[in-house]
Design a protein around this motif. Structure first.
Motif, PDB file in Angstrom:
ATOM      1  N   ALA A  38      82.968  -9.319  44.972  1.00  0.00           N
ATOM      2  CA  ALA A  38      83.899  -9.840  45.976  1.00  0.00           C
ATOM      3  C   ALA A  38      84.595 -11.093  45.480  1.00  0.00           C
ATOM      4  CB  ALA A  38      83.162 -10.126  47.275  1.00  0.00           C
ATOM      5  N   GLY A  39      83.880 -11.912  44.704  1.00  0.00           N
ATOM      6  CA  GLY A  39      84.466 -13.136  44.176  1.00  0.00           C
ATOM      7  C   GLY A  39      85.636 -12.901  43.256  1.00  0.00           C
ATOM      8  N   LEU A  40      85.678 -11.717  42.658  1.00  0.00           N
ATOM      9  CA  LEU A  40      86.807 -11.373  41.791  1.00  0.00           C
ATOM     10  C   LEU A  40      88.067 -11.059  42.598  1.00  0.00           C
ATOM     11  CD1 LEU A  40      84.870  -9.045  39.313  1.00  0.00           C
ATOM     12  CD2 LEU A  40      85.655 -11.381  38.866  1.00  0.00           C
ATOM     13  N   HIS A  41      87.903 -10.801  43.904  1.00  0.00           N
ATOM     14  CA  HIS A  41      89.037 -10.448  44.774  1.00  0.00           C
ATOM     15  C   HIS A  41      89.050 -11.340  46.018  1.00  0.00           C
ATOM     16  CE1 HIS A  41      89.135  -6.766  42.336  1.00  0.00           C
ATOM     17  NE2 HIS A  41      87.839  -6.633  42.587  1.00  0.00           N
ATOM     18  N   ALA A  42      88.617 -12.580  45.876  1.00  0.00           N
ATOM     19  CA  ALA A  42      88.377 -13.441  47.042  1.00  0.00           C
ATOM     20  C   ALA A  42      89.629 -13.627  47.902  1.00  0.00           C
ATOM     21  CB  ALA A  42      87.839 -14.797  46.592  1.00  0.00           C
ATOM     22  N   LEU A  76      83.825  -7.176  52.027  1.00  0.00           N
ATOM     23  CA  LEU A  76      83.284  -7.506  50.707  1.00  0.00           C
ATOM     24  C   LEU A  76      83.062  -6.255  49.866  1.00  0.00           C
ATOM     25  CD1 LEU A  76      82.933 -10.376  51.838  1.00  0.00           C
ATOM     26  CD2 LEU A  76      80.658 -10.414  50.829  1.00  0.00           C
ATOM     27  N   SER A  77      82.852  -5.142  50.532  1.00  0.00           N
ATOM     28  CA  SER A  77      82.597  -3.904  49.799  1.00  0.00           C
ATOM     29  C   SER A  77      83.836  -3.438  49.031  1.00  0.00           C
ATOM     30  CB  SER A  77      82.128  -2.809  50.761  1.00  0.00           C
ATOM     31  OG  SER A  77      83.153  -2.472  51.682  1.00  0.00           O
ATOM     32  N   TYR A  78      84.975  -4.098  49.267  1.00  0.00           N
ATOM     33  CA  TYR A  78      86.181  -3.786  48.495  1.00  0.00           C
ATOM     34  C   TYR A  78      85.907  -3.895  46.994  1.00  0.00           C
ATOM     35  CZ  TYR A  78      90.876  -4.222  46.533  1.00  0.00           C
ATOM     36  OH  TYR A  78      92.006  -4.058  45.778  1.00  0.00           O
ATOM     37  N   GLY A  79      84.991  -4.770  46.630  1.00  0.00           N
ATOM     38  CA  GLY A  79      84.650  -4.934  45.215  1.00  0.00           C
ATOM     39  C   GLY A  79      84.054  -3.697  44.590  1.00  0.00           C
ATOM     40  N   TYR A  80      83.619  -2.750  45.410  1.00  0.00           N
ATOM     41  CA  TYR A  80      83.018  -1.520  44.904  1.00  0.00           C
ATOM     42  C   TYR A  80      83.976  -0.330  44.963  1.00  0.00           C
ATOM     43  CZ  TYR A  80      78.402  -3.650  44.733  1.00  0.00           C
ATOM     44  OH  TYR A  80      77.324  -4.440  44.422  1.00  0.00           O
ATOM     45  N   MET A  81      85.238  -0.600  45.277  1.00  0.00           N
ATOM     46  CA  MET A  81      86.203   0.500  45.308  1.00  0.00           C
ATOM     47  C   MET A  81      86.121   1.281  43.998  1.00  0.00           C
ATOM     48  SD  MET A  81      87.923   0.612  48.186  1.00  0.00           S
ATOM     49  CE  MET A  81      89.565   1.256  47.957  1.00  0.00           C
TER      50      MET A  81
END
Length: 654
Positions: free
Chosen positions: A288-292, A341-346
């Motif tokens: 998530a921190g990569l797409h904050a 936050l789960s966007y990081g796992y797209m």
């Protein structure tokens, strides 16, 4: 020595945006104290979120510009400028989006100029340009100079005043029209003057980025940076003796304390995730921190839509069946945060999204379709009513609805049209809450929410006034007024003012908004006091309060267990079907009824009619208090089955 990417930086960013979403999306009026901002001086977990974000802006700016060796080329300067403008425009766009979702298309005259993304934009531009022209070693000296100047501004400019004499308010309103500033308090928490100390915030963050990336062993870096964080925290606490920690003015001590805490947290994460290589423990936050920024902006766009359709209220109501209101609010906001936050796992999150949608669909929203008009509706009973009013920005629907019942009864007796002053009761209720808030030393909750039965008690205590006698020249924003009154009370407590002094100051303030409450007045050729006027309006009529709650004893007078029942009004608990028939009988006798209900027992209206659609389905017709600029012109229709299941309170004449 080759530098290895620190996973802790991404994890900290992810944790910060997760907490930001949680504190921004609580539901209901009962939430954990630490998830709300401090009223003025003080520090809660909620107050840490934005400074942590700015701290990471400073760290990230250092890391990004290190790649170009801090060379101020045209390409780099253009990239910094472009990104800053984009951030600022996104902030404005979020304000526009919220206004549009609320149905407010009068955008330009009321668009708030400042905000979270706007401050981030200014701070990012400042620290990025600074890093191009000064060495990292000078950053702490620059931050110290900024904070010294800002401290002088606060001390010499009445910077801790909670009114319009505060220098931050004076300058912001000199630069920008008040219509484009924060409306809930005189001091705009993201105003331009307060941004000065935020520049120090990002400068400290950039220095920590420099220190933590220094070309020495990781263990030595950790020792060095943890020492800096401890010094910042201690100095901040010492400075707080003279300049208290205060988020709204972004005080010097607030900068130092929050930067100190952020530095120490970053080091703890570095120790776990980098020194011991346990970063996978925090993989959700790392990703998530990569797409904050994307996740934060997405949350600010999605949340108003969810709120507009009451999906948050529906989920909260569903959770309240099992958990306390505070825990339910936290669980809802935590689930919303987890979803984003789960966007990081797209693209691996389709099952999670499907599960959340299924949960929301399964919630028994029981929504009031305020814009629904039954097909071929015909009245069976239609009592006389006064025109639909608009409660505006306030929570006094319980007074509007009960007064609408009184006004209808007045008309049904053959009297002239009567419009009662809701603002008079609103003022009296606010005064009572200020006393409670003062006596409890801020432990009581201040809100203008209530239930219809409370109106009877207030009229008994204070009487009533007609609108012609007591009405403000302009509509009052009760949300902003409540915030102002909380600030006023907090200031009185801090300064050791007596209750009498506080109430006198409050009275002066309310007089400027509403006008002075008359002891006697003339109305249509007769003289009255507030109490004799109430006697004229209500006479000797008696009212009965009903509820329907399967968890309480039937056919007994009970506490209806409603959060907004601040006066502890009792009600006769009867089954839903019987309650519906009592409402119908009341209408047949010529008596309008106050009805309160919905998914969270959160709205009150006056029922003045009954009829059926072409299928024979029975509906009760309610007069709302949201104005007439809607498809049903201020009315809405409640199906009898809905009333049977979703009634909180009913008040009607015996």
């Amino acid at each position: 020595m080759e530098y290895k990417r620190l996973q802790s930086l991404d994890i900290f960013r992810g944790l910060t945006v997760a907490l930001m979403i949680i504190v921004n999306n609580g539901v209901g009026h009962e939430q954990y104290h630490t998830l709300n901002h401090s009223k003025w001086n003080g520090l809660t977990m909620c107050d840490l979120v934005f400074p942590f974000f700015l701290f990471m802006v400073g760290v990230s700016a250092y890391l990004a510009l290190r790649k170009c060796n801090f060379t101020p080329s045209k390409e780099v300067v253009w990239a910094i400028t472009k990104r800053s403008v984009i951030f600022f425009l996104i902030g404005l766009g979020l304000h526009v989006w919220e206004m549009v979702i609320d149905g407010n298309w009068d955008i330009l005259p009321n668009l708030r100029l400042w905000g979270v993304m706007q401050r981030i934009a200014l701070c990012y531009f400042f620290i990025s340009m600074l890093l191009l022209y000064v060495t990292p070693k000078a950053l702490m000296s620059i931050a110290a100079g900024i904070l010294a100047v800002y401290s002088g501004i606060l001390l010499l400019g009445n910077g801790y005043a909670q009114d319009e004499t505060n220098i931050l308010c004076v300058v912001d309103r000199w630069l920008v029209s008040p219509a484009h500033l924060y409306h809930k308090s005189p001091v705009d928490p993201e105003g331009l003057v307060g941004t000065l100390s935020s520049f120090a915030h990002v400068a400290i963050g950039a220095y920590i980025g420099y220190s933590i990336c220094h070309k020495i062993e990781l263990k030595e870096r950790m020792k060095r940076v943890s020492g800096i964080g401890l010094v910042l925290l201690i100095v901040g606490l010492i400075v707080a003796i003279w300049l208290p920690v205060n988020k709204r003015v972004w005080s010097t001590s607030y900068v130092l304390v929050t930067c100190g805490i952020a530095t120490l947290m970053l080091i703890v994460l570095t120790y776990i995730a980098d020194h011991h290589d346990k970063w996978k423990w925090f993989d959700l936050f790392r990703r998530a921190g990569l797409h904050a920024f994307f996740i934060y902006v997405a949350s600010e766009m999605i949340a108003p839509v969810i709120g507009h359709y009451d999906l948050n209220e529906a989920a909260h109501s569903y959770l309240c069946r099992v958990f306390s209101p505070e825990m339910s609010s936290f669980l809802y906001s935590a689930m919303f945060s987890l979803l984003l936050l789960s966007y990081g796992y797209m693209p691996k999150i389709k099952p999670l999204w499907s599960g959340v949608v299924f949960l929301l669909m399964g919630c028994d929203r029981g929504e009031l379709k305020t814009d629904y008009l039954p097909e071929d509706f015909k009245y069976d009973i239609q009592l006389k009513m006064t025109p639909v009013k608009n409660q505006g920005r306030g929570e006094l629907c319980w007074v509007y609805s009960m007064f609408a019942v009184f006004e209808s009864e007045h008309l049904e007796r053959g009297e002239d049209t009567l419009n009662l002053s809701v603002d008079y009761i609103g003022r009296r209720y606010l005064e009572e809450q200020v006393r409670d808030y003062y006596r409890s030393k801020e432990t009581s909750r201040m809100s203008l929410r209530g239930v219809g039965a409370m109106t009877l008690e207030f009229v008994n205590r204070y009487g009533a006034l007609p609108e012609e006698v007591y009405s403000p020249s302009e509509p009052v924003d009760y949300y902003a007024l409540t915030e102002d009154v909380i600030t006023l009370t907090h200031s009185a407590l801090e300064k050791g003012k007596t209750e009498e002094e506080l109430m006198a100051r409050l009275g002066q303030y309310l007089d400027t908004l509403f006008g002075v409450v008359p002891d006697t007045f003339s109305y249509r050729g007769k003289d009255y006091t507030p109490h004799t006027f109430a006697q004229y309006v209500i006479g000797d009529r008696q009212y009965e309060t009903l509820t329907s709650n399967k968890h309480l004893d039937w056919n007994k007078r009970v506490d209806p267990q409603l959060t907004d029942n601040r006066l502890g009004c009792k009600a006769l608990n009867i089954k839903g079907d019987e309650l519906v028939e009592r409402v119908a009988r009341s209408l047949k006798r010529g008596n309008a009824v106050m009805w309160e209900g919905g998914p969270n027992d959160n709205h009150a209206v006056a029922i003045f009619g009954m009829g059926h659609d072409k299928h024979g389905t029975r509906y009760f017709v309610a007069k709302n208090s949201w104005g007439t600029n809607n498809p049903t012109h201020g009315l809405f229709y409640i199906e009898d089955k809905y009333m049977s299941k979703h009634t909180a309170l009913v008040v009607g004449g015996k």
